[in-house]
Motif scaffolding. Structure first.
Motif, mmCIF file in Angstrom:
data_model
loop_
_atom_site.group_PDB
_atom_site.id
_atom_site.type_symbol
_atom_site.label_atom_id
_atom_site.label_comp_id
_atom_site.label_asym_id
_atom_site.label_seq_id
_atom_site.Cartn_x
_atom_site.Cartn_y
_atom_site.Cartn_z
ATOM 1 N N GLY A 147 0.828 -1.199 0.000
ATOM 2 C CA GLY A 147 0.000 0.000 0.000
ATOM 3 C C GLY A 147 0.851 1.232 0.000
ATOM 4 N N GLY A 148 0.357 2.321 0.617
ATOM 5 C CA GLY A 148 1.121 3.548 0.716
ATOM 6 C C GLY A 148 0.930 4.447 -0.487
ATOM 7 N N ALA A 149 1.910 5.366 -0.666
ATOM 8 C CA ALA A 149 1.887 6.309 -1.775
ATOM 9 C C ALA A 149 0.585 7.092 -1.801
ATOM 10 N N GLY A 150 0.173 7.613 -0.639
ATOM 11 C CA GLY A 150 -1.030 8.431 -0.574
ATOM 12 C C GLY A 150 -2.306 7.675 -0.341
ATOM 13 N N VAL A 151 -2.234 6.379 -0.203
ATOM 14 C CA VAL A 151 -3.426 5.560 0.023
ATOM 15 C C VAL A 151 -3.393 5.032 1.457
ATOM 16 N N GLY A 152 -4.512 5.135 2.168
ATOM 17 C CA GLY A 152 -4.548 4.659 3.545
ATOM 18 C C GLY A 152 -4.330 3.166 3.653
ATOM 19 N N GLY A 153 -3.988 2.730 4.832
ATOM 20 C CA GLY A 153 -3.767 1.301 5.036
ATOM 21 C C GLY A 153 -3.450 0.993 6.473
ATOM 22 N N TYR A 154 -2.644 -0.012 6.711
ATOM 23 C CA TYR A 154 -2.328 -0.459 8.057
ATOM 24 C C TYR A 154 -0.830 -0.668 8.221
ATOM 25 N N VAL A 155 -0.366 -0.496 9.449
ATOM 26 C CA VAL A 155 1.042 -0.690 9.778
ATOM 27 C C VAL A 155 1.140 -1.717 10.901
ATOM 28 N N HIS A 156 1.995 -2.706 10.717
ATOM 29 C CA HIS A 156 2.234 -3.699 11.758
ATOM 30 C C HIS A 156 3.245 -3.170 12.771
ATOM 31 N N LEU A 157 2.995 -3.446 14.041
ATOM 32 C CA LEU A 157 3.974 -3.208 15.105
ATOM 33 C C LEU A 157 4.600 -4.554 15.432
ATOM 34 N N SER A 158 5.915 -4.663 15.232
ATOM 35 C CA SER A 158 6.595 -5.940 15.408
ATOM 36 C C SER A 158 7.579 -5.905 16.566
ATOM 37 N N ASP A 159 7.825 -7.077 17.137
ATOM 38 C CA ASP A 159 8.802 -7.221 18.209
ATOM 39 C C ASP A 159 10.198 -6.919 17.654
ATOM 40 N N LEU A 160 11.021 -6.214 18.434
ATOM 41 C CA LEU A 160 12.360 -5.821 17.992
ATOM 42 C C LEU A 160 13.382 -6.957 18.086
ATOM 43 N N ARG A 161 12.980 -8.104 18.653
ATOM 44 C CA ARG A 161 13.937 -9.201 18.804
ATOM 45 C C ARG A 161 14.345 -9.795 17.458
ATOM 46 N N ASN A 162 13.467 -9.661 16.466
ATOM 47 C CA ASN A 162 13.738 -10.276 15.166
ATOM 48 C C ASN A 162 13.157 -9.422 14.045
ATOM 49 N N PRO A 163 13.712 -8.209 13.844
ATOM 50 C CA PRO A 163 13.170 -7.324 12.810
ATOM 51 C C PRO A 163 13.303 -7.939 11.425
ATOM 52 N N PRO A 164 12.270 -7.834 10.602
ATOM 53 C CA PRO A 164 12.328 -8.426 9.263
ATOM 54 C C PRO A 164 13.266 -7.653 8.353
ATOM 55 N N ASP A 165 13.775 -8.315 7.342
ATOM 56 C CA ASP A 165 14.585 -7.630 6.336
ATOM 57 C C ASP A 165 13.725 -6.591 5.624
ATOM 58 N N PHE A 166 14.380 -5.564 5.104
ATOM 59 C CA PHE A 166 13.644 -4.519 4.399
ATOM 60 C C PHE A 166 12.868 -5.139 3.236
#
Length: 227
Positions: A147-166
């Motif tokens: 999503g993004g680029a001016g369109v609404g959506g959702y953001v996940h809050l993740s645990d910092l122990r294992n951040p995902p790759d970009f």
């Protein structure tokens, strides 16, 4: 996970474990492990320093150190308190706010290191039905897409122990929940727990941002004072 041991009182020795001798997890220096404090004689893991510890406010118990998914027993009341704190304060977390702003930019279709972005759509609750070739995950973790680029959506809050790759989404057991974001990167929705989060995995134990950890400890201290 290496452990460092400190004394909560000068009368304790390093060789004798008691309620007054506490170990600190080197993987998370904010979590204390009180020996012989659990009903089964194991370790009680907590953010609080009070000795003897308050079991109702503990993260959980472990039969060994370092704790593992097999040795750890979750305190469901603590998880309820954690979700309450996230509902109250996740939208003010600086890390999550920066992810929301990045979501609204031209590159918002990519994923951030702390969460995942996906387009605005009606949230679907998990059902017994499965799609062809796969199944639906429960809660916020079951929603996907870009999503993004001016369109609404959702953001996940993740645990910092294992951040995902970009460009990747965190594993379901690392996703605490999600919040809704408008097309300008402003958080407009209430935090919704994922239903898939696990306090401890093979990657480590609960890891929050400084802001959210501080809010959680403040809430636990308030609960302790009331008792």
């Amino acid at each position: 996970m290496i452990l460092s041991r400190v004394k909560a009182a000068p009368t304790c020795t390093r060789l004798v474990f008691s309620h007054r001798s506490v170990s600190i997890l080197s993987s998370n220096r904010y979590i204390k492990a009180f020996p012989n404090a659990a009903p089964n004689g194991g370790y009680l893991l907590t953010y609080l320093e009070t000795s003897p510890p308050t079991s109702r406010l503990a993260i959980g118990t472990s039969t060994q150190l370092p704790p593992t998914p097999r040795s750890f027993t979750e305190n469901h009341e603590f998880l309820s308190i954690l979700n309450h704190v996230l509902r109250q304060h996740a939208a003010q977390d600086p890390i999550l706010q920066s992810q929301a702003l990045a979501f609204a930019g031209p590159g918002g279709s990519t994923l951030g290191s702390h969460g995942a972005f996906f387009p605005q759509q009606r949230k679907r609750r998990a059902t017994s039905k499965t799609a062809a070739g796969g199944s639906e995950a429960s809660g916020a973790a079951g929603q996907g897409g870009a999503g993004g680029a001016g369109v609404g959506g959702y953001v996940h809050l993740s645990d910092l122990r294992n951040p995902p790759d970009f460009g990747r989404i965190a594993f379901p057991e690392d996703i605490l929940g999600s919040v809704e974001v408008d097309g300008h990167g402003k958080i407009i929705g209430e935090f919704e727990p994922s239903g898939t989060y696990r306090i401890i995995t093979n990657e480590g134990i609960l890891g929050l941002s400084d802001f959210l950890r501080t809010k959680l400890i403040e809430k636990l201290q308030d609960e302790e004072k009331e008792n």
